[in-house]
Design a protein around this motif. Sequence first.
Motif, PDB file in Angstrom:
ATOM      1  N   MET A  91       0.833  -1.192   0.000  1.00 49.62           N
ATOM      2  CA  MET A  91       0.000   0.000   0.000  1.00 49.62           C
ATOM      3  C   MET A  91       0.875   1.252   0.000  1.00 49.62           C
ATOM      4  O   MET A  91       1.834   1.346   0.767  1.00 49.62           O
ATOM      5  N   ASP A  92       0.543   2.188  -0.861  1.00 49.83           N
ATOM      6  CA  ASP A  92       1.216   3.478  -0.860  1.00 49.83           C
ATOM      7  C   ASP A  92       0.641   4.305   0.279  1.00 49.83           C
ATOM      8  O   ASP A  92      -0.547   4.651   0.296  1.00 49.83           O
ATOM      9  N   LEU A  93       1.494   4.645   1.245  1.00 49.29           N
ATOM     10  CA  LEU A  93       1.034   5.391   2.414  1.00 49.29           C
ATOM     11  C   LEU A  93       1.038   6.899   2.194  1.00 49.29           C
ATOM     12  O   LEU A  93       0.702   7.655   3.097  1.00 49.29           O
ATOM     13  N   GLY A  94       1.431   7.335   1.023  1.00 47.43           N
ATOM     14  CA  GLY A  94       1.440   8.760   0.736  1.00 47.43           C
ATOM     15  C   GLY A  94       2.550   9.498   1.437  1.00 47.43           C
ATOM     16  O   GLY A  94       2.409  10.676   1.777  1.00 47.43           O
ATOM     17  N   LEU A  95       3.695   8.829   1.640  1.00 45.27           N
ATOM     18  CA  LEU A  95       4.791   9.414   2.408  1.00 45.27           C
ATOM     19  C   LEU A  95       5.930   9.938   1.538  1.00 45.27           C
ATOM     20  O   LEU A  95       6.910  10.459   2.079  1.00 45.27           O
ATOM     21  N   ARG A  96       5.818   9.828   0.230  1.00 46.82           N
ATOM     22  CA  ARG A  96       6.901  10.274  -0.632  1.00 46.82           C
ATOM     23  C   ARG A  96       7.251  11.739  -0.357  1.00 46.82           C
ATOM     24  O   ARG A  96       6.395  12.617  -0.374  1.00 46.82           O
ATOM     25  N   ASP A  97       8.513  11.984  -0.021  1.00 50.53           N
ATOM     26  CA  ASP A  97       9.050  13.317   0.255  1.00 50.53           C
ATOM     27  C   ASP A  97       8.511  13.968   1.527  1.00 50.53           C
ATOM     28  O   ASP A  97       8.783  15.144   1.785  1.00 50.53           O
ATOM     29  N   VAL A 103       2.261  -0.912  11.641  1.00 50.22           N
ATOM     30  CA  VAL A 103       1.116  -0.292  12.313  1.00 50.22           C
ATOM     31  C   VAL A 103       1.423   1.169  12.615  1.00 50.22           C
ATOM     32  O   VAL A 103       0.592   2.068  12.380  1.00 50.22           O
ATOM     33  N   VAL A 104       2.627   1.411  13.123  1.00 49.04           N
ATOM     34  CA  VAL A 104       3.050   2.786  13.412  1.00 49.04           C
ATOM     35  C   VAL A 104       3.080   3.605  12.133  1.00 49.04           C
ATOM     36  O   VAL A 104       2.615   4.758  12.098  1.00 49.04           O
ATOM     37  N   ALA A 105       3.622   3.023  11.070  1.00 52.68           N
ATOM     38  CA  ALA A 105       3.728   3.746   9.801  1.00 52.68           C
ATOM     39  C   ALA A 105       2.358   4.149   9.279  1.00 52.68           C
ATOM     40  O   ALA A 105       2.176   5.265   8.766  1.00 52.68           O
ATOM     41  N   PHE A 106       1.379   3.265   9.385  1.00 55.61           N
ATOM     42  CA  PHE A 106       0.030   3.641   8.941  1.00 55.61           C
ATOM     43  C   PHE A 106      -0.521   4.803   9.760  1.00 55.61           C
ATOM     44  O   PHE A 106      -1.040   5.786   9.201  1.00 55.61           O
ATOM     45  N   LEU A 107      -0.403   4.709  11.080  1.00 56.43           N
ATOM     46  CA  LEU A 107      -0.917   5.785  11.925  1.00 56.43           C
ATOM     47  C   LEU A 107      -0.231   7.110  11.623  1.00 56.43           C
ATOM     48  O   LEU A 107      -0.832   8.185  11.771  1.00 56.43           O
ATOM     49  N   ALA A 108       1.032   7.044  11.200  1.00 48.63           N
ATOM     50  CA  ALA A 108       1.813   8.248  10.919  1.00 48.63           C
ATOM     51  C   ALA A 108       1.603   8.789   9.514  1.00 48.63           C
ATOM     52  O   ALA A 108       2.155   9.838   9.182  1.00 48.63           O
ATOM     53  N   SER A 109       0.818   8.110   8.715  1.00 49.10           N
ATOM     54  CA  SER A 109       0.741   8.419   7.290  1.00 49.10           C
ATOM     55  C   SER A 109      -0.496   9.233   6.920  1.00 49.10           C
ATOM     56  O   SER A 109      -1.431   9.394   7.713  1.00 49.10           O
ATOM     57  N   ARG A 110      -0.519   9.687   5.685  1.00 48.57           N
ATOM     58  CA  ARG A 110      -1.692  10.376   5.157  1.00 48.57           C
ATOM     59  C   ARG A 110      -2.857   9.416   4.973  1.00 48.57           C
ATOM     60  O   ARG A 110      -4.011   9.854   4.916  1.00 48.57           O
ATOM     61  N   ARG A 111      -2.577   8.127   4.833  1.00 44.11           N
ATOM     62  CA  ARG A 111      -3.658   7.137   4.715  1.00 44.11           C
ATOM     63  C   ARG A 111      -4.526   7.123   5.968  1.00 44.11           C
ATOM     64  O   ARG A 111      -5.712   6.825   5.909  1.00 44.11           O
ATOM     65  N   ASN A 112      -3.919   7.393   7.103  1.00 41.03           N
ATOM     66  CA  ASN A 112      -4.695   7.572   8.326  1.00 41.03           C
ATOM     67  C   ASN A 112      -5.193   9.007   8.345  1.00 41.03           C
ATOM     68  O   ASN A 112      -4.462   9.922   8.717  1.00 41.03           O
TER      69      ASN A 112
END
Length: 265
Positions: A1-7, A239-248
């Motif tokens: 899943m792309d978490l929208g974290l690029r840059d 799990v942490v990465a999802f919570l930290a991402s734009r997807r959340n």
Amino acid sequence: MDLGLRDSTAVVVGGGGGMGLASARCLAEDGARVAVIGRTRQALDRAAADLRDRGSPDAVGLIADTVDQGQVERAFAEISDRWGGQLNILINAVGPTVRGTFDELSDADWRQAVDEGAMGMVHCVRAALPLLRAAEWARIVNFSAHSTQRQSTILPAYTAAKAMVTSISKNLSLLLAPDEILVNVVSPGSVASEALRGWAASVGVDGDDPYALMRAIDEHFGHPAHLPRAGLPSEVGPVVAFLASRRNSYMTGANVNVDGGSDFT
């Protein structure tokens, strides 16, 4: 899943190893620019090199003892200079090192646990807030612990400090909601951290065997998970990465258990 974290830009406090590094790796692999903060230069240098290999070309490790507000402020000033005064993600993965039963703990032990486990997080959030508020979007993820909901007699000070983290995070989620800065907590269960593996070795158990580790936890503490093994840091990081991402985009003020299954809520 792309978490929208690029840059995007991310700071992982306690990212030199364990679950902090596992979280930082997930961010780097999704294209985030990652800085890790810790107290040990060698561990930070290894972590930064690892993160660069995983997709964060300018990953950096910064020395700071989070108990010292001045050191924290200097680290975040450097981060501000590097990333133009903005920060998307703050992850606080540092925990107290104090262990011992209530009868064994001194006043100094209690103060140390609170300083390491809660005040360090407060210092980092305080220093990061201007950068988070300046960013287009921002997330905070703080590490609590499953012992706040399932007590252990050898961890009263540790658990009290982690309970402070949970409570402060809930308050921050309310405070920062108008800014649309999402604040959540992750509560790992029995995860094969360096500390837990060290304990296992002290009682003659192979800490690298997650099944043997869980059997030892059940025997010594009566805290088995529904799954028959301990967790791995690499299972907490996503799990942490999802919570930290734009997807959340709509979860805030939550306490997420990553514990292999338990009876507490």
